[in-house]
Design a protein around this motif. Structure first.
Motif, short mmCIF file in Angstrom:
data_model
loop_
_atom_site.label_atom_id
_atom_site.label_comp_id
_atom_site.label_asym_id
_atom_site.label_seq_id
_atom_site.Cartn_x
_atom_site.Cartn_y
_atom_site.Cartn_z
N MET A 106 3.57 -5.04 -2.27
CA MET A 106 2.15 -5.25 -1.97
C MET A 106 1.93 -5.90 -0.61
SD MET A 106 0.21 -4.00 -4.23
CE MET A 106 -1.32 -4.84 -3.89
N ILE A 107 2.93 -6.65 -0.13
CA ILE A 107 2.77 -7.35 1.14
C ILE A 107 2.52 -6.35 2.27
CG2 ILE A 107 3.94 -8.76 2.87
CD1 ILE A 107 5.39 -10.16 0.54
N ALA A 108 3.36 -5.31 2.34
CA ALA A 108 3.24 -4.34 3.42
C ALA A 108 1.93 -3.58 3.33
CB ALA A 108 4.43 -3.38 3.39
N LEU A 109 1.55 -3.18 2.14
CA LEU A 109 0.31 -2.43 1.95
C LEU A 109 -0.90 -3.28 2.34
CD1 LEU A 109 -0.41 0.41 0.99
CD2 LEU A 109 -0.77 -0.54 -1.30
N ALA A 110 -0.89 -4.55 1.96
CA ALA A 110 -2.00 -5.44 2.32
C ALA A 110 -2.04 -5.68 3.83
CB ALA A 110 -1.86 -6.77 1.58
N ALA A 111 -0.88 -5.83 4.45
CA ALA A 111 -0.84 -6.03 5.90
C ALA A 111 -1.37 -4.80 6.63
CB ALA A 111 0.59 -6.34 6.35
N LEU A 112 -1.00 -3.60 6.16
CA LEU A 112 -1.53 -2.37 6.75
C LEU A 112 -3.05 -2.31 6.60
CD1 LEU A 112 1.07 0.31 5.59
CD2 LEU A 112 0.52 -0.27 7.95
N ALA A 113 -3.55 -2.69 5.43
CA ALA A 113 -5.00 -2.64 5.20
C ALA A 113 -5.73 -3.62 6.12
CB ALA A 113 -5.30 -2.96 3.74
N LEU A 114 -5.20 -4.82 6.28
CA LEU A 114 -5.81 -5.78 7.18
C LEU A 114 -5.82 -5.28 8.61
CD1 LEU A 114 -4.26 -9.09 5.79
CD2 LEU A 114 -6.70 -8.55 5.88
N ASP A 115 -4.71 -4.69 9.03
CA ASP A 115 -4.63 -4.18 10.40
C ASP A 115 -5.60 -3.02 10.61
OD1 ASP A 115 -3.57 -3.84 13.05
OD2 ASP A 115 -2.49 -2.11 12.28
N ALA A 116 -5.68 -2.12 9.64
CA ALA A 116 -6.59 -0.97 9.76
C ALA A 116 -8.04 -1.42 9.81
CB ALA A 116 -6.37 0.00 8.60
N ALA A 117 -8.36 -2.43 9.04
CA ALA A 117 -9.75 -2.90 8.98
C ALA A 117 -10.14 -3.75 10.18
CB ALA A 117 -9.96 -3.70 7.69
N LEU A 118 -9.21 -4.58 10.66
CA LEU A 118 -9.56 -5.57 11.66
C LEU A 118 -8.87 -5.41 13.00
CD1 LEU A 118 -9.39 -8.69 9.31
CD2 LEU A 118 -11.44 -7.42 9.97
N GLY A 119 -7.70 -4.77 13.01
CA GLY A 119 -6.91 -4.79 14.24
C GLY A 119 -6.57 -6.24 14.58
N ALA A 164 -1.31 7.42 7.58
CA ALA A 164 -1.63 7.57 6.16
C ALA A 164 -0.37 7.78 5.34
CB ALA A 164 -2.60 8.74 5.97
N LEU A 165 0.58 8.53 5.87
CA LEU A 165 1.85 8.72 5.18
C LEU A 165 2.60 7.40 5.05
CD1 LEU A 165 3.02 12.09 6.79
CD2 LEU A 165 2.16 11.74 4.46
N LEU A 166 2.49 6.56 6.07
CA LEU A 166 3.11 5.23 5.98
C LEU A 166 2.50 4.41 4.86
CD1 LEU A 166 3.65 3.86 9.60
CD2 LEU A 166 5.38 4.34 7.89
N TRP A 167 1.20 4.53 4.68
CA TRP A 167 0.55 3.84 3.57
C TRP A 167 1.15 4.30 2.24
CZ3 TRP A 167 -4.57 1.21 3.28
CH2 TRP A 167 -4.98 0.71 4.54
N LEU A 168 1.40 5.60 2.11
CA LEU A 168 1.99 6.12 0.89
C LEU A 168 3.39 5.54 0.68
CD1 LEU A 168 0.94 9.88 1.02
CD2 LEU A 168 -0.04 8.06 -0.39
N ILE A 169 4.15 5.43 1.77
CA ILE A 169 5.49 4.84 1.67
C ILE A 169 5.39 3.37 1.22
CG2 ILE A 169 7.51 4.12 3.00
CD1 ILE A 169 7.12 6.66 4.70
N ALA A 170 4.50 2.63 1.86
CA ALA A 170 4.35 1.22 1.49
C ALA A 170 3.88 1.08 0.04
CB ALA A 170 3.33 0.54 2.42
N GLY A 171 2.97 1.97 -0.38
CA GLY A 171 2.52 1.94 -1.77
C GLY A 171 3.63 2.29 -2.74
#
Length: 309
Positions: free
Chosen positions: A1-14, A296-303
């Protein structure tokens, strides 16, 4: 979950401009430490062997401190936040990812080319590449931006995420420390060749698997490019950068790399995707779409990793 949450924060905020102007970016601390060591230890009067050893010492000092701080922060997060510690670690890892900032830096180049404003496109691309841009035509600007997008997809997104998944917070920030050292001192010029040797070789090793993963993701997101990838990846001077660049060249059907000027001196680099056509504004727009798909594929990997764990 750490990687997925970090990706989400970066995508939303940079990394917001207001935050940068107030506190800078964590990578700046690496740059200051490396610069301090380089000014004091990389002296011309020292022999090449001595400077190489001092470069190794510099890297060990930076990496050792980063690992120690990363481990300490993870333990503090676990102690303070209990079952929610992973979210605190994700917040601490978020600045190491650059998927949003990379897109935001390349998009103005594409927008300027799309409206036919070549001077603005040159100015925008000068923010992300080191080559001379004053004489670049539309194709040259598009080619420079596509190359930077492909290479930085590995350095700024895939590799940090890879090391976050492998080694947690210490892993992702150790990678950023090594990558910063390589960008500052890992050069072939006389001043840095010996002192930056360890940084350059360690960065090559750290990017070995991420670069190849980047290439696979680009080909998948772009719907092809495998032939150019296998044929041309070794035409780049870097053992790693040629993988994502060749993948992007193949996916778009364009020619990348080739002759380029740095500091008014032309370098005759081999073409990657040499049978492809000259890059155009529309190709840069397509490259951004491929980039988004690869992220997006990276998100799938992290998930997937989060689910397996």
């Amino acid at each position: 979950m750490i990687a997925l949450a970090a990706l989400a924060l970066d995508a939303a905020l940079g990394w917001p401009a207001w935050l940068y102007w107030r506190v800078g970016h964590p990578v700046g601390a690496f740059a200051r430490a490396i610069g301090w060591c380089e000014r004091r230890w990389n002296r011309p009067e020292c022999g090449e062997t001595t400077r190489r050893l001092l470069g190794v010492a510099t890297l060990l000092l930076i990496v050792g401190a980063t690992i120690a701080i990363g481990i300490a922060l993870e333990r503090v997060a676990q102690a303070l936040f209990g079952t929610g510690w992973w979210l605190a670690v994700a917040i601490l890892a978020w600045p190491a990812l650059a998927q949003r900032s990379l897109f935001d830096h390349v998009r103005p180049v594409a927008a300027a080319l799309a409206r036919g404003d070549l001077p603005a496109a040159r100015q925008a691309v000068a923010m992300i590449v080191g080559r001379d841009v004053a004489a670049l035509d539309e194709g040259g600007v598009a080619r420079a931006a596509i190359e930077s997008l492909a290479e930085s997809f590995c350095d700024g997104v895939v590799a940090p995420l890879f090391w976050l998944l492998v080694a947690g917070l210490p892993g992702v920030w150790t990678y950023k420390a090594v990558n910063t050292a390589d960008s500052l001192i890992g050069h072939k010029e006389e001043r840095w060749r010996a002192f930056g040797w360890a940084a350059a070789r360690t960065d090559d090793l750290a990017n070995l698997l991420p670069a190849r993963l980047s290439a696979v993701l680009i080909c998948l997101a772009g719907g092809g490019g495998w032939g150019v990838l296998w044929r041309d990846h070794a035409r780049h001077a870097s053992p790693n950068a040629g993988w994502p660049e060749a993948a992007m060249a193949g996916a778009l059907g364009v020619a990348l790399a080739g002759p380029v000027a740095y500091d008014r001196a032309m370098q005759d680099k081999p073409w990657i995707g040499g049978e492809g056509r000259t890059a155009a504004a529309s190709d840069l727009a397509r490259a951004l779409r491929v980039y988004v798909g690869a992220c997006a594929l990276l998100w799938l990997i992290a998930g997937g990793v989060a689910w397996l764990r």
